[in-house]
Enzyme design. Sequence first.
Site, PDB file in Angstrom:
ATOM      1  N   ASP A   1     -51.997  23.167 -44.528  1.00  0.00           N
ATOM      2  CA  ASP A   1     -53.004  23.202 -45.736  1.00  0.00           C
ATOM      3  C   ASP A   1     -54.253  23.014 -45.273  1.00  0.00           C
ATOM      4  OD1 ASP A   1     -50.621  23.975 -47.239  1.00  0.00           O
ATOM      5  OD2 ASP A   1     -50.593  22.000 -48.014  1.00  0.00           O
TER       6      ASP A   1
ATOM      7  N   LYS B   1     -57.846  28.707 -46.273  1.00  0.00           N
ATOM      8  CA  LYS B   1     -59.124  28.787 -46.038  1.00  0.00           C
ATOM      9  C   LYS B   1     -59.631  29.874 -45.281  1.00  0.00           C
ATOM     10  CE  LYS B   1     -62.155  25.760 -44.885  1.00  0.00           C
ATOM     11  NZ  LYS B   1     -62.569  24.481 -44.638  1.00  0.00           N
TER      12      LYS B   1
ATOM     13  N   MET C   1     -55.004  17.152 -58.584  1.00  0.00           N
ATOM     14  CA  MET C   1     -55.771  18.137 -58.944  1.00  0.00           C
ATOM     15  C   MET C   1     -56.438  17.917 -60.498  1.00  0.00           C
ATOM     16  SD  MET C   1     -53.188  21.205 -57.273  1.00  0.00           S
ATOM     17  CE  MET C   1     -51.687  20.331 -57.851  1.00  0.00           C
TER      18      MET C   1
HETATM   19  N1  SAH Z   1     -48.491  17.497 -51.533  1.00  0.00           N
HETATM   20  C1  SAH Z   1     -49.308  16.512 -51.651  1.00  0.00           C
HETATM   21  C2  SAH Z   1     -50.303  17.012 -52.982  1.00  0.00           C
HETATM   22  C3  SAH Z   1     -50.868  18.387 -52.889  1.00  0.00           C
HETATM   23  S1  SAH Z   1     -51.783  18.893 -54.283  1.00  0.00           S
HETATM   24  C4  SAH Z   1     -49.029  15.204 -52.015  1.00  0.00           C
HETATM   25  O1  SAH Z   1     -48.009  14.879 -52.021  1.00  0.00           O
HETATM   26  O2  SAH Z   1     -50.061  14.244 -52.048  1.00  0.00           O
HETATM   27  C5  SAH Z   1     -53.411  18.641 -53.778  1.00  0.00           C
HETATM   28  C6  SAH Z   1     -53.835  17.412 -54.571  1.00  0.00           C
HETATM   29  O3  SAH Z   1     -53.214  16.247 -53.929  1.00  0.00           O
HETATM   30  C7  SAH Z   1     -55.181  17.186 -54.473  1.00  0.00           C
HETATM   31  O4  SAH Z   1     -56.058  17.805 -55.605  1.00  0.00           O
HETATM   32  C8  SAH Z   1     -55.347  15.736 -54.615  1.00  0.00           C
HETATM   33  O5  SAH Z   1     -55.028  15.439 -56.295  1.00  0.00           O
HETATM   34  C9  SAH Z   1     -54.099  15.216 -54.061  1.00  0.00           C
HETATM   35  N2  SAH Z   1     -54.404  14.699 -52.658  1.00  0.00           N
HETATM   36  C10 SAH Z   1     -53.909  15.021 -51.538  1.00  0.00           C
HETATM   37  N3  SAH Z   1     -54.229  14.314 -50.625  1.00  0.00           N
HETATM   38  C11 SAH Z   1     -54.952  13.150 -51.294  1.00  0.00           C
HETATM   39  C12 SAH Z   1     -55.741  12.242 -50.634  1.00  0.00           C
HETATM   40  N4  SAH Z   1     -55.709  11.778 -49.304  1.00  0.00           N
HETATM   41  N5  SAH Z   1     -56.347  11.105 -51.499  1.00  0.00           N
HETATM   42  C13 SAH Z   1     -56.150  11.552 -52.965  1.00  0.00           C
HETATM   43  N6  SAH Z   1     -55.692  12.567 -53.321  1.00  0.00           N
HETATM   44  C14 SAH Z   1     -54.972  13.432 -52.626  1.00  0.00           C
END
Ligand code: SAH
Length: 458
Positions: free
Chosen positions: A243, A265, A378
Amino acid sequence: MKFFPIFLRTEGARIVVSGGGETALAKLRLLLKTEARIAVHAAEADPRILDWQQEGKLIWHPRPVSATDLDGARLVYAASDDAAEDARVAALAREAGVLFNIVDNRADSAFITPALVDRAPVVVAIGTEGAAPVLARRIKAGLEAWLPAGLGARVREADAFRPAAEALPKGRARRRFWDDAFAGLLDGMPGPAPQLAPLLETHKAAATAAGEVLFVGAGPGDPDDLTLRARRALDRADVVIHDRLVPAPILELARREAEIVEAGKTGFGPSTPQADINGLIVDRAARGLVVVRLKAGDPSVFGRLDEEIEACEAAGIAWSVVPGLTAASAAAASLGQSLTRRGRNSELRVLTGHDVKGLADHDWAALARPGAVAAIYMGKRAARFIQGRLMMHGAEAATPVSVVENAGRPEERILSATLGSLPAEIVAAGLTGPAVILLGLAPRAAARSVPALREVAR
Ligand code: SAH
């Protein structure tokens, strides 16, 4: 990098050491492990140097280094404990185009000697460009403890077996054989060395097997937050499909030969259609490769895991899931808060601000209840919508809400807001990184300075 590490061939080379005291002895102990011919120049020599001469390990010349002594030499160590004499020898070496080191004088040396961990033929060189010798010693001590004493012997045995292993097809099959040949060796559980010949037979039989897909959680972004299982998966991967949110330091842990594809991307299109990602995963696995599908956080949280698993099942490809630390866990840790608490919330909701149809609908009445805790992924652009829905369902404007941007990464930021101020605070902060919103949680006072906290935790 001001100094570039290389491994110099010593077989047949001549190394000149100027000096006969303790400083020279320290270098000689190291140099005697090499195959170089060693010439020591000193008016007076320590008795140990004389012993070594008797044993035929070096040659002692009871006179200072001259220009002709440097003719054809590979390295020169100026180790006389006399700054003027060392400078003279260095000048001669420079003139003769021979690499020189002035012991304990990094600034004037053409090369410096790293700290070494010796399990020859495995040798680890550690350098800090002289900036932190104490740290170099600690790294060395750590490596000494980690690398088993028998490592060198195992590697020599493997080297001798290399021609036999060529019976396996080059690439993945051969690599897996060597993975197994060294299994456990670096995990603190060396155990008995496997018999290489029978192991080879097993691998020959398996060499025709199909590929597989590992859905791996990369955690919030700091390599320290990867699980050991995730690290191992990266070690095995022939292909890493990741990702956009997975940062470079984690991708760097993949095998150097692995194909790295960003699904999300540029390169593969601004937002790669899911069908294309599925197609890529299946295609590579069908070629017999180990595919790591690397997702930020945990693969099962807003990661379209099911769709990709279904694509594998449809194609009859073996798959498994390696869980990871989800963003909400990292964010709660940084707030110093528990996601659940007796008497406050006995449920935790994990929501997305957006779904395929746009702003996502939720059970607002439940979320608006006092004490409710939710991790909203998100959610940056949905903040005003979420605020409106919750307040319409009776939530207090004073409800604490935290926003953690780049949770668990060095550039992490925490916004401490309320439901009433949330949208304005998000706009004012100009968040650019991924952020998770924790509804119902405020940072604990002691955890407000999070970068400091993370430093302490290391
Ligand atoms: N699978 C991921 C989530 C993917 S969706 C997980 O378990 O964390 C993508 C969203 O995850 C982003 O828009 C944000 O809201 C959150 N996210 C992912 N990494 C992050 C981080 N390091 N800090 C804060 N939010 C994060």
